[in-house]
Design an enzyme around this catalytic site. Structure first.
Site, short mmCIF file in Angstrom:
data_model
loop_
_atom_site.label_atom_id
_atom_site.label_comp_id
_atom_site.label_asym_id
_atom_site.label_seq_id
_atom_site.Cartn_x
_atom_site.Cartn_y
_atom_site.Cartn_z
N LYS A 94 -11.38 4.87 3.59
CA LYS A 94 -10.60 4.24 4.64
C LYS A 94 -9.48 5.19 5.13
CE LYS A 94 -7.29 1.18 3.51
NZ LYS A 94 -6.07 1.47 4.07
N ASN A 95 -8.92 5.98 4.08
CA ASN A 95 -7.68 6.48 4.56
C ASN A 95 -8.11 7.89 4.87
OD1 ASN A 95 -6.37 4.15 3.82
ND2 ASN A 95 -5.61 4.98 1.77
N CYS A 139 -0.05 -3.73 4.70
CA CYS A 139 0.29 -4.72 3.54
C CYS A 139 1.66 -4.86 3.47
CB CYS A 139 -0.35 -3.72 2.35
SG CYS A 139 -2.28 -3.90 2.21
N ARG A 182 8.42 -0.29 4.94
CA ARG A 182 7.31 0.49 5.85
C ARG A 182 8.02 1.13 7.38
NH1 ARG A 182 1.17 -0.77 4.37
NH2 ARG A 182 1.28 1.41 4.37
N ASP A 233 -2.09 3.97 -4.82
CA ASP A 233 -3.01 2.99 -4.22
C ASP A 233 -4.10 2.64 -5.43
OD1 ASP A 233 -3.64 4.39 -0.77
OD2 ASP A 233 -2.10 3.10 -1.85
N ARG A 270 -10.12 -5.26 3.87
CA ARG A 270 -9.56 -4.26 4.39
C ARG A 270 -9.68 -2.95 3.92
NH1 ARG A 270 -3.38 -4.53 5.41
NH2 ARG A 270 -4.17 -2.94 6.55
#
Ligand code: EPZ
Length: 434
Positions: A22-23, A116, A121, A305, A397
């Site tokens: 995903k990242n 999230c 952030r 993560d 997600r």
């Protein structure tokens, strides 16, 4: 709100192929905007964040198609530089579009990104870098407006090796006038992936994977074909599923050199790790040893993560673990539901002190963020009895059909759609007024 229902006690055993990362994929999708003509990306996971990113790009006029793990995207029809409000708010990675859209179109307007709830952030590092490259940036309540005829190269020293800011600057600098040097750049493998994809598009970037990245601006790039790298965070999560159930797993297509800090932590906990040509085999003892002190940090440190997932697994390990979160200021929300399941965890500043207990018990709990949700799944696999996890769309997600992946590996785990029962039948809806 969909839920998972998990009956704990079984072992996780077998072979699984890690999905596309995903990242890595999200910044690649943003970078594809810079190319004239179509880009084709293979090994793409069907994640809600990926669909959200495609939705933003489509709303801006790009043509996108996603089938059988392959994404075709052509930005030539892109008109809109005001990016779709709701979708932008759905995830953090929408901020990756600031750099490429500004570089390509000379202006971009978007709401502050979502993502999230693991901390404030902010995007200050992104914005100050773009300002340094000549962008005029205005912030109104919930909107960021950036303008610049043509960005110019600059030397940018990051106050923190921010992954997203490093990626945003690389993409903005790819079409800027002159050379850009990023100092104190993030070194994650996904950044090297972005560099290699963009160079295939005709960019001139070097140094990704080190803390100094140099980009020579070009007039325009062209679309390229790419195979997305495997997801080291999904792989780590699956290895932890075997760890917490005394199982054994072989995760294919994932590169151990991208997971060193995590793998050495697993070995310290008593897992046998065998690195093979085509993947990683991990076998757990009957009961793990506590990990001791584990600080998260920028790559190559222990990945933030995987912090929540390790925390969950350490709740039944033998001894005390101190897990320190150094990247995000609010990434211990999972403590509360884990305590509901019988975990003995206390918060001491930035560290969670986990005192291993012989076992957890099932409970009804709720996912509050992506990786915290995955952590609750791991706890439920080891817990005695049944656990119901609410709000599992948050887990979608970052994990494609996690219930299917784990069931194939021996988990007793089903997904119950909102408003349906275990057999999938619509539950009797009592009328509002009766
Ligand atoms: C990326 O987020 C990942 N997301 C995150 O994965 C990952 O946890 C994070 O990098 C760190 O590795 C994607 O790649 C889509 P950062 P990002 O900028 O780019 C502060 C997951 O679960 N910061 O490296 O947002 C920030 O608040 C997700 O898959 C500023 O202060 O992370 C944080 O404390 C979660 N100002 C720290 O830096 C800024 O302008 C690291 O953030 C930018 C960041």
């Amino acid at each position: 709100m969909d839920t998972y229902q998990i009956s704990g006690g079984g072992r996780i055993d077998g072979t699984v192929c890690a999905a596309g990362a995903k990242n890595a994929l999200l910044p690649l999708l943003a970078a594809s905007v810079l190319g004239k003509g179509e880009s084709v990306l293979h090994n793409c996971p069907a994640l809600s964040d990926v669909y959200a990113m495609l939705g933003i790009l489509e709303a801006a006029g790009c043509r996108t198609e996603f089938s059988d793990g392959n994404i075709r995207i052509c930005p030539d029809g892109m008109k809109e530089t005001f990016l779709h409000g709701d979708l932008v708010k759905q995830m953090r990675s929408s901020v990756f579009l600031l750099g490429p859209v500004l570089a390509l179109k000379g202006s971009v307007c978007m709401g502050f990104p979502g993502g999230c709830a693991i901390g404030r952030r902010p995007v200050d590092i992104h914005l100050s870098a773009l300002r340094k490259m000549g962008a005029d940036i205005e912030k109104r309540e919930e909107t960021i407006i950036c303008r610049c005829e043509r960005l110019r190269g600059a030397v940018i020293r990051l106050p923190f090796p921010s992954v997203g800011a490093t990626e945003n600057i690389m993409m903005a600098a790819a079409l800027a006038d002159g050379i850009t040097v990023i100092r104190n750049a993030a070194r994650e493998p996904e950044i090297e992936e972005l560099q290699n994809f963009m160079n295939k598009m005709g960019a001139e970037i070097c140094g990704a994977g080190t803390s100094v990245i140099i980009i020579a601006g070009k007039k325009r790039l062209s679309g390229a074909e790419w195979n997305v790298m495997s997801d080291r965070i999904e792989a780590g999560t699956l290895i932890l599923a075997a760890a917490v159930t005394g199982g054994r797993i072989f995760v294919k297509n994932v590169r151990a050199e991208y997971m060193e800090a995590f793998l050495s932590c697993m070995e310290a906990c008593g897992m046998r790790i065998d690195v093979r040509q085509d993947g990683i085999e991990a076998a757990a003892p009957h009961r793990l040893k506590a990990a001791g002190k584990v600080p998260t940090g920028p790559y190559p440190g222990f990945p933030t993560d995987l912090q929540s997932q390790l925390l969950a697994v350490m709740t039944t390990a033998d001894g005390v673990s101190m897990i320190e979160e150094n990247i995000f200021e609010d990434r211990f929300k999972v403590l509360k539901p884990l305590r509901l399941m019988g975990a003995d965890i206390s918060l001491q500043g930035r560290s969670a002190c986990v005192n291993g207990v012989p076992g957890l018990h099932g409970a009804r709990v709720c996912a509050e963020d992506l990786r915290g949700g995955a952590a609750l799944v791991l706890a439920a696999l080891a817990a005695e009895g049944r656990t119901v996890i609410e709000n599992v769309t948050l887990i979608d997600r970052g994990y494609e059909k996690l219930e299917k992946t784990l069931s194939k590996l021996g988990a007793e785990m089903i997904r119950i759609k909102e408003g349906r029962d275990e057999q999938g039948k619509r539950t009797r809806q009592l009328p509002d007024i009766y």
